[in-house]
Scaffold this motif. Structure first.
Motif, PDB file in Angstrom:
ATOM      1  N   ASN A  99       0.819  -1.208   0.000  1.00  0.00           N
ATOM      2  CA  ASN A  99       0.000   0.000   0.000  1.00  0.00           C
ATOM      3  C   ASN A  99       0.853   1.258   0.000  1.00  0.00           C
ATOM      4  O   ASN A  99       0.546   2.223  -0.702  1.00  0.00           O
ATOM      5  CB  ASN A  99      -0.939   0.007   1.211  1.00  0.00           C
ATOM      6  N   VAL A 100       1.921   1.257   0.772  1.00  0.00           N
ATOM      7  CA  VAL A 100       2.806   2.422   0.826  1.00  0.00           C
ATOM      8  C   VAL A 100       3.596   2.567  -0.468  1.00  0.00           C
ATOM      9  O   VAL A 100       3.859   3.680  -0.937  1.00  0.00           O
ATOM     10  CB  VAL A 100       3.758   2.325   2.035  1.00  0.00           C
ATOM     11  N   ASP A 118      11.337   1.773   5.424  1.00  0.00           N
ATOM     12  CA  ASP A 118      11.854   2.728   6.419  1.00  0.00           C
ATOM     13  C   ASP A 118      10.717   3.565   7.011  1.00  0.00           C
ATOM     14  O   ASP A 118      10.697   3.829   8.222  1.00  0.00           O
ATOM     15  CB  ASP A 118      12.901   3.642   5.781  1.00  0.00           C
ATOM     16  N   LEU A 119       9.776   3.996   6.167  1.00  0.00           N
ATOM     17  CA  LEU A 119       8.648   4.792   6.656  1.00  0.00           C
ATOM     18  C   LEU A 119       7.799   3.993   7.638  1.00  0.00           C
ATOM     19  O   LEU A 119       7.433   4.497   8.715  1.00  0.00           O
ATOM     20  CB  LEU A 119       7.780   5.255   5.484  1.00  0.00           C
ATOM     21  N   LEU A 120       7.488   2.758   7.287  1.00  0.00           N
ATOM     22  CA  LEU A 120       6.656   1.943   8.159  1.00  0.00           C
ATOM     23  C   LEU A 120       7.377   1.623   9.470  1.00  0.00           C
ATOM     24  O   LEU A 120       6.751   1.620  10.543  1.00  0.00           O
ATOM     25  CB  LEU A 120       6.238   0.661   7.447  1.00  0.00           C
ATOM     26  N   LYS A 121       8.654   1.387   9.408  1.00  0.00           N
ATOM     27  CA  LYS A 121       9.417   1.148  10.632  1.00  0.00           C
ATOM     28  C   LYS A 121       9.410   2.388  11.525  1.00  0.00           C
ATOM     29  O   LYS A 121       9.280   2.287  12.744  1.00  0.00           O
ATOM     30  CB  LYS A 121      10.852   0.746  10.296  1.00  0.00           C
ATOM     31  N   SER A 122       9.527   3.576  10.910  1.00  0.00           N
ATOM     32  CA  SER A 122       9.533   4.820  11.692  1.00  0.00           C
ATOM     33  C   SER A 122       8.181   5.064  12.366  1.00  0.00           C
ATOM     34  O   SER A 122       8.107   5.800  13.354  1.00  0.00           O
ATOM     35  CB  SER A 122       9.892   6.012  10.797  1.00  0.00           C
ATOM     36  N   LEU A 123       7.124   4.438  11.832  1.00  0.00           N
ATOM     37  CA  LEU A 123       5.794   4.564  12.407  1.00  0.00           C
ATOM     38  C   LEU A 123       5.431   3.364  13.288  1.00  0.00           C
ATOM     39  O   LEU A 123       4.265   3.180  13.644  1.00  0.00           O
ATOM     40  CB  LEU A 123       4.760   4.719  11.284  1.00  0.00           C
ATOM     41  N   GLY A 124       6.427   2.574  13.639  1.00  0.00           N
ATOM     42  CA  GLY A 124       6.210   1.458  14.548  1.00  0.00           C
ATOM     43  C   GLY A 124       5.542   0.256  13.923  1.00  0.00           C
ATOM     44  O   GLY A 124       4.954  -0.579  14.624  1.00  0.00           O
ATOM     45  N   LEU A 125       5.654   0.126  12.599  1.00  0.00           N
ATOM     46  CA  LEU A 125       4.979  -0.969  11.901  1.00  0.00           C
ATOM     47  C   LEU A 125       5.964  -1.907  11.203  1.00  0.00           C
ATOM     48  O   LEU A 125       5.593  -2.612  10.263  1.00  0.00           O
ATOM     49  CB  LEU A 125       3.986  -0.408  10.880  1.00  0.00           C
ATOM     50  N   GLN A 142      -4.374   3.598   9.729  1.00  0.00           N
ATOM     51  CA  GLN A 142      -4.168   5.029   9.539  1.00  0.00           C
ATOM     52  C   GLN A 142      -2.682   5.369   9.485  1.00  0.00           C
ATOM     53  O   GLN A 142      -2.283   6.267   8.749  1.00  0.00           O
ATOM     54  CB  GLN A 142      -4.871   5.819  10.643  1.00  0.00           C
ATOM     55  N   ARG A 143      -1.855   4.645  10.230  1.00  0.00           N
ATOM     56  CA  ARG A 143      -0.408   4.869  10.146  1.00  0.00           C
ATOM     57  C   ARG A 143       0.127   4.441   8.780  1.00  0.00           C
ATOM     58  O   ARG A 143       1.022   5.094   8.226  1.00  0.00           O
ATOM     59  CB  ARG A 143       0.307   4.139  11.282  1.00  0.00           C
ATOM     60  N   VAL A 144      -0.411   3.362   8.231  1.00  0.00           N
ATOM     61  CA  VAL A 144      -0.033   2.968   6.869  1.00  0.00           C
ATOM     62  C   VAL A 144      -0.443   4.062   5.886  1.00  0.00           C
ATOM     63  O   VAL A 144       0.318   4.423   4.974  1.00  0.00           O
ATOM     64  CB  VAL A 144      -0.690   1.626   6.477  1.00  0.00           C
TER      65      VAL A 144
END
Length: 223
Positions: A99-100, A118-125, A142-144
């Motif tokens: 999705n990202v 990297d983005l998903l890791k930075s958002l705790g995912l 919503q974080r995704v």
């Protein structure tokens, strides 16, 4: 900078917005306030280049949106604008990472997987990369959606009631993420909200009623 002059939008026979005038300097964080039917979604759609003005001028990054072709509008939507919806708007049978990556695939970004990860890791995912979107919690979805909106480093992030379908603590965390991430990236953030608590997090705001601005507190434009 975003600049509106005598901006109006009609859905005949209804005038949904305008005329409105405002200037929003680049890098600002602005809450968009108003009851249902006040014109918030119409204004967001104009700012997101999903609609064009019926009259007046909307200038974004030095370009008048009314003068852009469909191809140019689509390019601006893809590369310059990130959108976070109230109900996430993810592709349910794709996983979080896919999705990202979707807007990056569309833009031909060869580093899409690395940046999306990297983005998903930075958002705790980081532990949810391959989880199908439909099986994620509301807060995770919503974080995704936030990661997807940030994926191409857009200069403008638009958020339409991003905490509206979440419980209060999760919603507060989502608003915090948006404020922190857009400030760090230097992006402009415009967020529509009904929530007094969410609105209180913003120093600057535009309040709409019946399609017109009834109150605003915006940053001064530097000469």
């Amino acid at each position: 900078m975003i600049s509106a002059r005598a901006l109006e939008k009609y859905f005949p026979p209804v005038r949904a917005l305008g005329p409105v005038d405002f200037d929003i300097p680049a890098g600002s964080q602005v809450a968009l306030l108003g009851e249902s039917g006040s014109g918030k979604s119409t204004l967001l759609n104009l700012l997101g280049c999903m609609e064009v003005p019926s009259s007046g001028d909307l200038e974004m990054q030095g370009k008048l949106t009314r003068g852009l072709s469909e191809k140019e509008l689509a390019e601006m939507r893809l590369r310059k604008i990130g959108y976070v919806h109230q109900f996430f708007d993810l592709i349910s049978d794709l996983n979080a990472l896919e999705n990202v990556m979707l807007p990056m695939w569309m833009a031909g970004d060869a580093e899409s997987e690395t940046r999306a990860t990297d983005l998903l890791k930075s958002l705790g995912l980081g532990h949810r990369l391959t989880q199908t979107a439909s099986l994620l919690s509301g807060g995770e979805q919503q974080r995704v959606a936030i990661a997807r909106a940030l994926s191409l480093s857009p200069s403008l992030i638009l958020a339409d009631e991003p905490s509206g379908s979440l419980d209060s603590s999760t919603g507060e965390a989502v608003v915090t993420l948006l404020l922190e991430l857009t400030k760090k990236a230097g992006s402009t953030l415009i967020m529509a909200t009904h929530s007094p608590a969410a609105a209180a997090r913003f120093e600057h705001f535009i309040r709409l009623k019946d399609g017109k601005i009834v109150e605003k507190n915006l940053p001064k434009v530097k000469e």
